[in-house]
Design a protein around this motif. Sequence first.
Motif, mmCIF file in Angstrom:
data_model
loop_
_atom_site.group_PDB
_atom_site.id
_atom_site.type_symbol
_atom_site.label_atom_id
_atom_site.label_comp_id
_atom_site.label_asym_id
_atom_site.label_seq_id
_atom_site.Cartn_x
_atom_site.Cartn_y
_atom_site.Cartn_z
ATOM 1 N N ASP A 56 0.808 -1.213 0.000
ATOM 2 C CA ASP A 56 0.000 0.000 0.000
ATOM 3 C C ASP A 56 0.841 1.262 0.000
ATOM 4 N N ASP A 57 2.081 1.154 0.455
ATOM 5 C CA ASP A 57 2.957 2.323 0.552
ATOM 6 C C ASP A 57 4.390 1.923 0.216
ATOM 7 N N PRO A 58 4.715 1.826 -1.090
ATOM 8 C CA PRO A 58 6.063 1.409 -1.485
ATOM 9 C C PRO A 58 7.169 2.301 -0.917
ATOM 10 N N ALA A 59 6.845 3.528 -0.597
ATOM 11 C CA ALA A 59 7.843 4.436 -0.021
ATOM 12 C C ALA A 59 8.171 4.088 1.431
ATOM 13 N N ALA A 60 7.368 3.205 2.042
ATOM 14 C CA ALA A 60 7.584 2.831 3.442
ATOM 15 C C ALA A 60 8.835 1.985 3.622
ATOM 16 N N GLY A 61 9.357 1.433 2.535
ATOM 17 C CA GLY A 61 10.577 0.641 2.624
ATOM 18 C C GLY A 61 10.311 -0.814 2.964
ATOM 19 N N ILE A 62 11.351 -1.481 3.443
ATOM 20 C CA ILE A 62 11.290 -2.895 3.764
ATOM 21 C C ILE A 62 10.566 -3.072 5.100
ATOM 22 N N VAL A 63 9.574 -3.956 5.109
ATOM 23 C CA VAL A 63 8.803 -4.180 6.343
ATOM 24 C C VAL A 63 8.932 -5.604 6.876
ATOM 25 N N GLY A 64 9.609 -6.466 6.138
ATOM 26 C CA GLY A 64 9.800 -7.834 6.608
ATOM 27 C C GLY A 64 10.941 -8.510 5.891
ATOM 28 N N THR A 65 11.479 -9.539 6.525
ATOM 29 C CA THR A 65 12.597 -10.275 5.930
ATOM 30 C C THR A 65 12.698 -11.673 6.522
ATOM 31 N N LEU A 66 13.326 -12.550 5.794
ATOM 32 C CA LEU A 66 13.759 -13.848 6.314
ATOM 33 C C LEU A 66 14.811 -14.417 5.385
ATOM 34 N N THR A 67 15.602 -15.325 5.931
ATOM 35 C CA THR A 67 16.613 -16.034 5.162
ATOM 36 C C THR A 67 16.207 -17.500 5.094
ATOM 37 N N LEU A 68 16.370 -18.083 3.919
ATOM 38 C CA LEU A 68 16.082 -19.488 3.697
ATOM 39 C C LEU A 68 17.348 -20.148 3.167
ATOM 40 N N ALA A 69 17.782 -21.204 3.820
ATOM 41 C CA ALA A 69 18.949 -21.961 3.367
ATOM 42 C C ALA A 69 18.528 -23.395 3.123
ATOM 43 N N VAL A 70 18.934 -23.945 2.003
ATOM 44 C CA VAL A 70 18.655 -25.336 1.686
ATOM 45 C C VAL A 70 19.889 -26.148 2.043
ATOM 46 N N LEU A 71 19.683 -27.155 2.883
ATOM 47 C CA LEU A 71 20.756 -28.020 3.348
ATOM 48 C C LEU A 71 20.573 -29.402 2.734
ATOM 49 N N HIS A 72 21.618 -29.904 2.135
ATOM 50 C CA HIS A 72 21.577 -31.236 1.551
ATOM 51 C C HIS A 72 22.262 -32.178 2.535
ATOM 52 N N THR A 73 21.565 -33.241 2.924
ATOM 53 C CA THR A 73 22.082 -34.153 3.934
ATOM 54 C C THR A 73 21.931 -35.596 3.469
ATOM 55 N N LEU A 74 22.581 -36.476 4.172
ATOM 56 C CA LEU A 74 22.407 -37.908 3.913
ATOM 57 C C LEU A 74 21.269 -38.484 4.746
ATOM 58 N N SER A 75 20.922 -37.807 5.846
ATOM 59 C CA SER A 75 19.857 -38.324 6.700
ATOM 60 C C SER A 75 18.516 -38.247 5.988
ATOM 61 N N ARG A 76 17.574 -39.007 6.521
ATOM 62 C CA ARG A 76 16.238 -39.097 5.923
ATOM 63 C C ARG A 76 16.323 -39.531 4.469
ATOM 64 N N GLN A 77 17.190 -40.497 4.227
ATOM 65 C CA GLN A 77 17.374 -41.069 2.892
ATOM 66 C C GLN A 77 17.867 -40.031 1.882
ATOM 67 N N GLY A 78 18.751 -39.169 2.340
ATOM 68 C CA GLY A 78 19.344 -38.175 1.455
ATOM 69 C C GLY A 78 18.468 -36.966 1.187
ATOM 70 N N ALA A 79 17.515 -36.723 2.054
ATOM 71 C CA ALA A 79 16.572 -35.619 1.851
ATOM 72 C C ALA A 79 17.229 -34.262 2.086
ATOM 73 N N SER A 80 16.807 -33.303 1.321
ATOM 74 C CA SER A 80 17.186 -31.920 1.577
ATOM 75 C C SER A 80 16.195 -31.335 2.563
ATOM 76 N N ARG A 81 16.657 -30.369 3.322
ATOM 77 C CA ARG A 81 15.781 -29.670 4.256
ATOM 78 C C ARG A 81 16.047 -28.181 4.118
ATOM 79 N N ALA A 82 15.079 -27.397 4.494
ATOM 80 C CA ALA A 82 15.221 -25.948 4.444
ATOM 81 C C ALA A 82 15.304 -25.419 5.868
ATOM 82 N N LEU A 83 16.191 -24.491 6.062
ATOM 83 C CA LEU A 83 16.368 -23.838 7.349
ATOM 84 C C LEU A 83 15.945 -22.383 7.202
#
Length: 149
Positions: A56-83
Amino acid sequence: MRQAASADVPEIVAMLADDPLGARRENPADQAPYRAAFERIAADPNQLLFVAEDADDPAAGIVGTLTLAVLHTLSRQGASRALVEAVRVRSDARGGGLGTELMKLAIEEARGRGCALVQLTSDVTRLEAHRFYERLGFEATHLGFKMEL
């Protein structure tokens, strides 16, 4: 919502510092370590830094954030997980569903990258955040440990 740009770093850092825990950990006056971290994140195809702007107000700037990292592992039958890390909604933008939308974006991104699960940690003092994550369907299933280096 979009992936963050270098120009967004000061606003993101201000949000990270805008609570009792962040005020002790963050130093917005020195942007150099944050800019270096941004460059590492931007160069890594398994990490995404998302920001939300006020539609509603693009001039208001950034109002939220998060970081998502994808981790590749051998556990869970080689499943990737997101952190999911560093979830923040600017204090004047809370309560309107923005956090939910950010988390939905992260979950869909994780699903699209073939992740088997999404996990996160939350400081034991952030009781409101715990309730928020539980409302989204997250379960407190593990005990977490950290070691400062």
